[in-house]
Motif scaffolding. Sequence first.
Motif, short mmCIF file in Angstrom:
data_model
loop_
_atom_site.label_atom_id
_atom_site.label_comp_id
_atom_site.label_asym_id
_atom_site.label_seq_id
_atom_site.Cartn_x
_atom_site.Cartn_y
_atom_site.Cartn_z
N MET A 1 0.87 -1.28 0.06
CA MET A 1 0.13 0.16 -0.04
C MET A 1 0.80 1.24 -0.03
O MET A 1 1.90 1.25 0.56
CB MET A 1 -1.00 -0.02 1.42
N GLN A 2 0.53 2.01 -0.74
CA GLN A 2 1.03 3.64 -0.71
C GLN A 2 0.23 4.40 -0.02
O GLN A 2 -0.83 4.25 0.16
CB GLN A 2 1.21 4.19 -2.09
N ILE A 3 1.11 5.36 0.54
CA ILE A 3 0.37 6.46 1.63
C ILE A 3 1.04 8.03 0.90
O ILE A 3 2.11 7.98 0.39
CB ILE A 3 0.73 6.41 2.82
N VAL A 4 0.07 8.99 1.07
CA VAL A 4 0.64 10.34 0.79
C VAL A 4 0.30 11.16 2.10
O VAL A 4 -1.13 11.13 2.26
CB VAL A 4 0.17 10.92 -0.50
N VAL A 5 0.78 12.12 2.54
CA VAL A 5 0.74 13.03 3.56
C VAL A 5 0.69 14.30 2.86
O VAL A 5 1.67 14.94 2.48
CB VAL A 5 1.50 12.84 4.64
N ASP A 6 -0.65 14.69 3.04
CA ASP A 6 -0.61 16.36 2.64
C ASP A 6 0.29 17.45 3.59
O ASP A 6 -0.52 17.49 4.85
CB ASP A 6 -2.08 16.96 2.64
N LEU A 7 1.56 17.63 3.63
CA LEU A 7 2.30 18.19 4.40
C LEU A 7 1.54 19.66 4.75
O LEU A 7 1.82 20.35 5.77
CB LEU A 7 3.64 18.15 4.14
N ASN A 8 0.90 20.34 3.87
CA ASN A 8 0.23 21.42 3.87
C ASN A 8 -0.95 21.77 5.08
O ASN A 8 -1.16 22.53 5.64
CB ASN A 8 -0.23 22.19 2.66
N TYR A 34 7.77 10.54 6.49
CA TYR A 34 7.14 9.02 6.29
C TYR A 34 7.67 8.29 5.39
O TYR A 34 8.19 8.93 4.31
CB TYR A 34 5.67 9.41 6.41
N ALA A 35 7.34 7.06 5.27
CA ALA A 35 7.65 5.99 4.38
C ALA A 35 6.48 5.99 3.47
O ALA A 35 5.56 5.53 3.77
CB ALA A 35 8.18 4.66 4.93
N PRO A 36 6.51 6.50 1.98
CA PRO A 36 5.35 6.31 1.30
C PRO A 36 4.93 4.72 1.07
O PRO A 36 3.67 4.60 0.76
CB PRO A 36 5.81 6.99 0.01
N ALA A 37 5.77 4.14 0.96
CA ALA A 37 5.56 2.37 0.68
C ALA A 37 5.47 1.75 2.19
O ALA A 37 6.41 1.67 2.79
CB ALA A 37 6.62 1.77 -0.15
N VAL A 38 4.29 1.28 2.48
CA VAL A 38 3.78 1.02 3.81
C VAL A 38 4.22 -0.66 3.72
O VAL A 38 4.03 -1.62 2.92
CB VAL A 38 2.42 1.09 4.22
N VAL A 46 -1.19 1.85 9.90
CA VAL A 46 -1.29 3.10 9.09
C VAL A 46 -2.61 3.50 8.82
O VAL A 46 -3.05 4.40 8.86
CB VAL A 46 -0.48 2.80 7.87
N ARG A 47 -3.50 2.35 8.53
CA ARG A 47 -4.79 2.64 8.48
C ARG A 47 -5.54 3.32 9.64
O ARG A 47 -6.36 4.33 9.64
CB ARG A 47 -5.48 1.44 8.16
N GLY A 48 -5.10 3.00 10.84
CA GLY A 48 -5.55 3.38 12.04
C GLY A 48 -5.08 4.94 12.24
O GLY A 48 -5.80 5.89 12.66
N ALA A 49 -3.76 5.15 11.86
CA ALA A 49 -3.19 6.59 11.78
C ALA A 49 -3.90 7.34 10.89
O ALA A 49 -4.33 8.46 11.57
CB ALA A 49 -1.67 6.43 11.55
N ALA A 50 -4.20 6.99 9.87
CA ALA A 50 -5.03 7.88 8.81
C ALA A 50 -6.31 8.09 9.34
O ALA A 50 -6.82 9.30 9.27
CB ALA A 50 -5.28 7.06 7.15
N THR A 51 -7.09 7.33 9.81
CA THR A 51 -8.42 7.46 10.68
C THR A 51 -8.22 8.36 11.73
O THR A 51 -9.04 9.25 11.99
CB THR A 51 -8.88 5.94 11.16
N ALA A 52 -7.17 8.08 12.58
CA ALA A 52 -7.03 9.16 13.70
C ALA A 52 -6.59 10.46 13.51
O ALA A 52 -6.70 11.56 14.35
CB ALA A 52 -6.14 8.50 14.65
N CYS A 53 -6.15 10.66 12.30
CA CYS A 53 -5.54 12.14 11.86
C CYS A 53 -6.54 13.29 12.13
O CYS A 53 -7.58 13.19 11.43
CB CYS A 53 -4.94 12.30 10.61
N VAL A 55 -6.86 16.29 11.26
CA VAL A 55 -7.09 16.92 9.94
C VAL A 55 -7.17 16.21 8.66
O VAL A 55 -7.15 16.86 7.51
CB VAL A 55 -6.13 18.27 9.83
N GLN A 56 -7.16 15.00 8.92
CA GLN A 56 -7.54 14.13 7.48
C GLN A 56 -6.35 14.36 6.54
O GLN A 56 -6.71 14.39 5.28
CB GLN A 56 -8.74 14.02 6.96
N ALA A 57 -4.94 14.40 6.92
CA ALA A 57 -3.98 14.74 6.04
C ALA A 57 -3.33 13.46 5.32
O ALA A 57 -2.40 13.67 4.44
CB ALA A 57 -2.83 15.46 6.91
N ILE A 58 -3.72 12.05 5.79
CA ILE A 58 -3.24 11.15 5.40
C ILE A 58 -4.14 10.27 4.42
O ILE A 58 -5.15 10.06 4.74
CB ILE A 58 -2.79 9.97 6.30
N LEU A 59 -3.59 10.19 3.09
CA LEU A 59 -4.19 9.54 2.06
C LEU A 59 -3.62 8.08 1.89
O LEU A 59 -2.58 8.12 1.82
CB LEU A 59 -4.38 10.33 0.65
#
Length: 69
Positions: A1-8, A34-38, A46-53, A55-59
């Motif tokens: 799985m790949q991830i992207v974080v909107d750092l803005n 972060y490591a884009p390749a999980v 990582v799914r939990g982290a994306a849900t917990a963010c 500001v929903q910055a993790i895709l």
Amino acid sequence: MQIVVDLNRCQGYAQCAFLAPQVFQLHGEEALTYAPAVPDDQLERVRGAATACPVQAILAGEQAGADAG
């Protein structure tokens, strides 16, 4: 799985670094790296982290433009 974080969008709350420290690291007070390749063994964290963010910055997966598998 790949991830992207909107750092803005990221505000440095560091929920991701607490939930998936092998993938997300906070350097200083607000500099996230972060490591884009999980790795497979970190997918659920990582799914939990994306849900917990707050500001929903993790895709992740298809949202990040990659296969979800």
